[in-house]
Design an enzyme around this catalytic site. Sequence first.
Site, PDB file in Angstrom:
ATOM      1  N   ARG A   1     -29.135  10.643  16.650  1.00 43.75           N
ATOM      2  CA  ARG A   1     -28.392  11.736  17.311  1.00 43.75           C
ATOM      3  C   ARG A   1     -28.602  11.552  18.805  1.00 43.75           C
ATOM      4  O   ARG A   1     -29.726  11.583  19.301  1.00 43.75           O
ATOM      5  CB  ARG A   1     -28.902  13.105  16.869  1.00 43.75           C
ATOM      6  CG  ARG A   1     -28.431  14.220  17.802  1.00 43.75           C
ATOM      7  CD  ARG A   1     -28.673  15.592  17.277  1.00 43.75           C
ATOM      8  NE  ARG A   1     -27.787  15.880  16.172  1.00 43.75           N
ATOM      9  CZ  ARG A   1     -27.531  17.110  15.727  1.00 43.75           C
ATOM     10  NH1 ARG A   1     -28.093  18.159  16.291  1.00 43.75           N
ATOM     11  NH2 ARG A   1     -26.711  17.305  14.713  1.00 43.75           N
TER      12      ARG A   1
ATOM     13  N   HIS B   1     -19.085  13.509  14.852  1.00 46.06           N
ATOM     14  CA  HIS B   1     -20.140  14.030  13.979  1.00 46.06           C
ATOM     15  C   HIS B   1     -19.683  13.790  12.533  1.00 46.06           C
ATOM     16  O   HIS B   1     -19.331  14.726  11.801  1.00 46.06           O
ATOM     17  CB  HIS B   1     -20.334  15.526  14.262  1.00 46.06           C
ATOM     18  CG  HIS B   1     -21.622  16.089  13.739  1.00 46.06           C
ATOM     19  ND1 HIS B   1     -22.559  15.332  13.070  1.00 46.06           N
ATOM     20  CD2 HIS B   1     -22.134  17.357  13.788  1.00 46.06           C
ATOM     21  CE1 HIS B   1     -23.581  16.106  12.734  1.00 46.06           C
ATOM     22  NE2 HIS B   1     -23.349  17.334  13.152  1.00 46.06           N
TER      23      HIS B   1
ATOM     24  N   GLN C   1     -21.091  15.586   9.408  1.00 41.18           N
ATOM     25  CA  GLN C   1     -20.629  16.970   9.337  1.00 41.18           C
ATOM     26  C   GLN C   1     -19.259  17.040   8.649  1.00 41.18           C
ATOM     27  O   GLN C   1     -19.041  17.863   7.751  1.00 41.18           O
ATOM     28  CB  GLN C   1     -20.541  17.553  10.761  1.00 41.18           C
ATOM     29  CG  GLN C   1     -20.157  19.012  10.784  1.00 41.18           C
ATOM     30  CD  GLN C   1     -21.228  19.894  10.169  1.00 41.18           C
ATOM     31  OE1 GLN C   1     -22.366  19.845  10.569  1.00 41.18           O
ATOM     32  NE2 GLN C   1     -20.855  20.721   9.195  1.00 41.18           N
TER      33      GLN C   1
ATOM     34  N   ASP D   1     -16.234  25.965  16.138  1.00 43.27           N
ATOM     35  CA  ASP D   1     -17.524  25.402  16.569  1.00 43.27           C
ATOM     36  C   ASP D   1     -17.830  25.993  17.950  1.00 43.27           C
ATOM     37  O   ASP D   1     -16.976  26.651  18.569  1.00 43.27           O
ATOM     38  CB  ASP D   1     -17.414  23.864  16.614  1.00 43.27           C
ATOM     39  CG  ASP D   1     -18.725  23.178  17.016  1.00 43.27           C
ATOM     40  OD1 ASP D   1     -19.800  23.821  16.937  1.00 43.27           O
ATOM     41  OD2 ASP D   1     -18.678  21.994  17.417  1.00 43.27           O
TER      42      ASP D   1
ATOM     43  N   CYS E   1     -19.780  24.547  11.690  1.00 48.33           N
ATOM     44  CA  CYS E   1     -20.835  23.541  11.448  1.00 48.33           C
ATOM     45  C   CYS E   1     -22.222  24.090  11.713  1.00 48.33           C
ATOM     46  O   CYS E   1     -23.204  23.539  11.217  1.00 48.33           O
ATOM     47  CB  CYS E   1     -20.570  22.310  12.306  1.00 48.33           C
ATOM     48  SG  CYS E   1     -20.569  22.672  14.065  1.00 48.33           S
TER      49      CYS E   1
ATOM     50  N   ARG F   1     -24.616  19.150   3.703  1.00 44.21           N
ATOM     51  CA  ARG F   1     -25.098  18.043   4.544  1.00 44.21           C
ATOM     52  C   ARG F   1     -26.124  17.230   3.755  1.00 44.21           C
ATOM     53  O   ARG F   1     -26.124  15.997   3.803  1.00 44.21           O
ATOM     54  CB  ARG F   1     -25.747  18.598   5.832  1.00 44.21           C
ATOM     55  CG  ARG F   1     -24.788  19.264   6.812  1.00 44.21           C
ATOM     56  CD  ARG F   1     -23.877  18.255   7.481  1.00 44.21           C
ATOM     57  NE  ARG F   1     -24.622  17.225   8.185  1.00 44.21           N
ATOM     58  CZ  ARG F   1     -25.179  17.360   9.398  1.00 44.21           C
ATOM     59  NH1 ARG F   1     -25.026  18.487  10.070  1.00 44.21           N
ATOM     60  NH2 ARG F   1     -25.831  16.361   9.955  1.00 44.21           N
TER      61      ARG F   1
HETATM   62  N1   CP Z   1     -24.446  21.142  12.213  1.00 44.47           N
HETATM   63  C1   CP Z   1     -25.491  20.451  12.700  1.00 44.47           C
HETATM   64  O1   CP Z   1     -25.445  19.250  12.922  1.00 44.47           O
HETATM   65  O2   CP Z   1     -26.609  21.217  12.918  1.00 44.47           O
HETATM   66  P1   CP Z   1     -27.906  20.762  13.745  1.00 44.47           P
HETATM   67  O3   CP Z   1     -27.479  20.591  15.179  1.00 44.47           O
HETATM   68  O4   CP Z   1     -28.887  21.886  13.568  1.00 44.47           O
HETATM   69  O5   CP Z   1     -28.417  19.474  13.178  1.00 44.47           O
HETATM   70  N1  NVA Z   2     -20.226  20.467  18.921  1.00 45.24           N
HETATM   71  C1  NVA Z   2     -21.611  20.845  18.695  1.00 45.24           C
HETATM   72  C2  NVA Z   2     -21.996  20.557  17.287  1.00 45.24           C
HETATM   73  C3  NVA Z   2     -23.407  20.950  16.929  1.00 45.24           C
HETATM   74  C4  NVA Z   2     -23.784  20.587  15.527  1.00 45.24           C
HETATM   75  C5  NVA Z   2     -22.500  20.061  19.660  1.00 45.24           C
HETATM   76  O1  NVA Z   2     -22.268  18.876  19.874  1.00 45.24           O
HETATM   77  O2  NVA Z   2     -23.417  20.675  20.209  1.00 45.24           O
END
Ligand code: CP
Ligand code: NVA
Length: 318
Positions: A114, A141, A144, A236, A276, A304
Amino acid sequence: MKKKTAKAAGKGLRGRDFISMDDCSAGEIRSLFALASAMKSDRKKYRKALEGKMMALIFEKPSLRTRTTFTVGIKQLGGDSLLLTPADISLGKRESVYDVAKNLERMVDGIMIRTFGHEICTTMADHARVPVINGLTDHEHPCQAMADLLTVLEYKKNLRRLKLAYVGDGNNVAHSLMLACAKLGGTLFIGTPPGYRPEARVMERCKDLAAESGATIVWTADPAEAARGADVVYTDAWASMGQEEEAEVRRRIFSPYQVNRALFSLAKGDALFMHCLPAHRGEEVTDEIIDSPNSVVFTQAENRLHVQKAIMFELLRD
Ligand code: CP
Ligand code: NVA
């Protein structure tokens, strides 16, 4: 020197990366859904599926769901994981992404990352001989989107006849959802402010994919047009991780895109509300909607776990 020749040789997902929703064919995505469902309904059957396998989990941004589901998921398959945070490896500063990839490929069986720039993830994948999974970049993502569509299928059975609406920021989550829908069919309306549309190259790619699959992917600036008659309304955060300084400006621009009673009532009576998470209650969604019986946000979060177990199994198995 790169591994992932399996792709060219048509040997399924084994040894490959999962960086973008565009990395898998529609058939491969459907097989992953089938395996995820099987794993969800019979956890014990797969408890040695990845026995002895080790995943490195690199997090350059915070996480609840991704960290928990990858950690628990690999454990449930008989493997283990190792968390690497910026305090440990300071990716790109203490050591280059290339060097981290060349070290880790000798120590672990798979890498989940990530991070911020998508190219950090693709660089890792290009240089590591082991599979690399995108656990969120600024651009996509994909894990997701897999959980999201598995959730839609659980509740609505068939994607093709549905209208999905994504309302808010044309961000990483939107990109992966668009690509997934464009591959699998169905109709997706993306409602964003004009300055926050999904990237043009993602729209273009979706157009090409939709021509093959029969999907319809439409952008509109009008949230009502997106939500009207929808089977699913998805939103989101208005400011993603890394955009905290823009949060104030974005709150003003995005306020007409809030999923509240007025907007959600335009959708079908049995429409699903999806997010999400993490949610910013009172911003992109009101409590009334996220806490309503139509909301499936915690099923999305749980899924997930199941889809990522399926992805890890297919990529890492012997
Ligand atoms: N939806 C998601 O990826 O959540 P986190 O940022 O908590 O991993
Ligand atoms: N769009 C959001 C998703 C979090 C899971 C971000 O990137 O912060």
